[in-house]
Design a protein around this motif. Structure first.
Motif, short mmCIF file in Angstrom:
data_model
loop_
_atom_site.label_atom_id
_atom_site.label_comp_id
_atom_site.label_asym_id
_atom_site.label_seq_id
_atom_site.Cartn_x
_atom_site.Cartn_y
_atom_site.Cartn_z
N THR A 11 57.88 25.25 57.23
CA THR A 11 56.80 24.64 56.48
C THR A 11 56.54 25.45 55.22
OG1 THR A 11 54.43 24.12 56.41
CG2 THR A 11 55.11 25.82 57.97
N ILE A 12 56.45 24.75 54.09
CA ILE A 12 56.10 25.35 52.80
C ILE A 12 54.76 24.74 52.42
CG2 ILE A 12 56.81 25.67 50.41
CD1 ILE A 12 59.70 25.05 51.33
N GLY A 82 53.92 20.87 52.09
CA GLY A 82 52.54 20.43 51.96
C GLY A 82 51.96 20.84 50.61
N MET A 83 50.88 21.59 50.65
CA MET A 83 50.14 21.94 49.44
C MET A 83 50.95 22.84 48.51
SD MET A 83 46.68 24.19 49.22
CE MET A 83 46.02 24.74 47.66
N LEU A 84 51.17 22.35 47.28
CA LEU A 84 51.79 23.13 46.22
C LEU A 84 50.77 23.17 45.08
CD1 LEU A 84 55.35 21.49 46.33
CD2 LEU A 84 54.58 23.59 47.48
N PRO A 85 50.11 24.30 44.87
CA PRO A 85 48.89 24.31 44.06
C PRO A 85 49.05 24.19 42.55
CG PRO A 85 49.40 26.51 44.82
CD PRO A 85 50.36 25.60 45.50
N LEU A 103 69.80 19.45 53.91
CA LEU A 103 68.41 19.62 54.32
C LEU A 103 67.73 18.27 54.47
CD1 LEU A 103 67.21 22.55 52.01
CD2 LEU A 103 68.11 22.68 54.35
N THR A 104 66.87 18.17 55.46
CA THR A 104 65.95 17.05 55.58
C THR A 104 64.60 17.56 55.09
OG1 THR A 104 67.10 16.08 57.47
CG2 THR A 104 64.80 15.46 57.16
N ILE A 105 64.06 16.93 54.05
CA ILE A 105 62.85 17.43 53.40
C ILE A 105 61.76 16.37 53.50
CG2 ILE A 105 61.84 18.24 51.23
CD1 ILE A 105 64.66 19.17 50.41
N ILE A 106 60.68 16.72 54.17
CA ILE A 106 59.53 15.84 54.35
C ILE A 106 58.41 16.34 53.45
CG2 ILE A 106 57.93 14.81 56.02
CD1 ILE A 106 60.94 14.31 56.61
N VAL A 107 58.00 15.53 52.49
CA VAL A 107 56.99 15.95 51.51
C VAL A 107 55.67 15.23 51.76
CG1 VAL A 107 56.36 16.07 49.07
CG2 VAL A 107 58.74 16.43 49.77
N ASP A 108 54.65 15.99 52.06
CA ASP A 108 53.28 15.48 52.13
C ASP A 108 52.61 15.89 50.82
OD1 ASP A 108 50.74 14.61 52.87
OD2 ASP A 108 50.31 16.38 54.10
N PRO A 109 52.53 14.99 49.84
CA PRO A 109 52.05 15.39 48.50
C PRO A 109 50.54 15.59 48.47
CG PRO A 109 52.46 13.04 48.55
CD PRO A 109 52.87 13.56 49.90
N VAL A 110 50.10 16.76 48.94
CA VAL A 110 48.67 17.04 49.12
C VAL A 110 47.99 17.15 47.76
CG1 VAL A 110 46.98 18.62 50.08
CG2 VAL A 110 49.14 18.22 51.28
N MET A 111 47.10 16.20 47.48
CA MET A 111 46.35 16.21 46.22
C MET A 111 44.85 16.35 46.45
SD MET A 111 48.53 13.22 44.36
CE MET A 111 50.31 13.34 44.36
N LYS A 112 44.41 15.90 47.62
CA LYS A 112 43.01 16.07 48.00
C LYS A 112 42.93 16.39 49.48
CE LYS A 112 40.38 13.44 44.60
NZ LYS A 112 39.31 12.44 44.40
#
Length: 279
Positions: A11-12, A82-85, A103-112
């Motif tokens: 997790t990143i 997840g969160m990339l500030p 790689l399998t990359i799952i991106v949760d584009p955390v904005m709020k």
């Protein structure tokens, strides 16, 4: 002697001092679903169930160093982001992951956050779209994030389907638009991919104040199920069921004074392993 290795996931994401979202939710989810969790922290937050008080981004070079330390040794094949500030960290994460194949990359584009706190400024969107989305296996925005990314208001399932198709233009292999913020007795997640596969997943609405970290948990659950051998669509279905049950099992638990976490460990699995290839 037969040698095995654990199903590992990286997790990143940002750290949540309250333990309900971010890195902490991801690691709890990995463990609950039988995976070995590793991490690269992008930001340290001061937060609890009432909201986020402060955010301190980690220097991009340290983010890169964390990712490489994990990838060059443990080498998980599934990555949850997840969160990339800020834009610089988004860029360095994308640049670093491009160094590795398969790689399998799952991106949760955390904005709020669930509490409504902005986690990523608009200046980051250009880098997110240009650098990270094209290497993603799946991007999984909620309806607010999907509306921001498409420029269209989303108020029903038809809007969600249109948004999922529109978001494919950014280059990811697949899109999952999450409908947990819509009102109704049934909630929906809508899937579309570049192969023209379309799926709609439905879940009963569970009244609960304890929904902090649902997006993080869903994305990390998808990553866990893929690491355990399921296909992307199978993993999405299983992850949605896991999150729904985690909300159900945590709805009557009091954690803090605000929006509490899910019950990630309601039915944990043993740590899974598979036969390792010897060098």
């Amino acid at each position: 002697m037969m040698v095995y290795k654990y199903n590992s996931v990286l997790t990143i994401a940002g750290s949540d001092s309250g333990g309900g979202a971010g890195i902490q939710a991801d690691l709890k989810t990995f463990a609950a679903l039988g995976c070995y969790g590793t991490s690269a922290i992008t930001a340290v937050t001061a937060q609890n169930t009432l909201g986020i008080n402060d955010i301190h981004p980690i220097p991009p070079a340290i983010v890169k160093s964390q990712i490489m330390a994990v990838m060059d040794d443990i080498r998980p094949s599934v990555i949850k982001i997840g969160m990339l500030p800020n834009a610089e960290i988004i860029g360095v994460v994308a640049e670093t992951l491009k160094m590795y194949n398969d790689l399998t990359i799952i991106v949760d584009p955390v904005m709020k956050s669930t509490s409504g706190t902005d986690l990523s400024g608009n200046e980051s969107l250009k880098v997110l779209i240009a650098e990270l989305f094209p290497i993603a296996t799946l991007i999984a925005p909620n309806i607010n994030e999907a509306a921001l990314l498409t420029g269209n208001h989303i108020s029903n399932i038809d809007d969600m389907r249109s948004a999922a198709l529109a978001l494919l233009k950014y280059g990811s292999n697949a899109v999952l638009v999450k409908g947990g913020h819509l009102d109704g007795e049934v909630l929906y997640n809508v899937y579309a991919d570049q192969s023209h596969t379309k799926e709609t997943f439905s879940y009963p609405y569970i009244p609960s104040l304890n929904t902090h970290g649902t997006g993080c948990t869903l994305a990390s659950a998808i990553a866990s199920y893929i690491a355990s051998g399921q296909s992307l669509v199978e993993a999405i279905a299983a992850a949605g069921d896991y999150v729904n049950k985690a909300i159900q099992q945590g709805r009557n638990v009091k954690t803090g004074q605000g929006c509490g976490p899910l019950n990630h460990g309601f039915k944990p699995k043993s740590l899974q392993k598979k036969r390792a290839k010897l060098n």
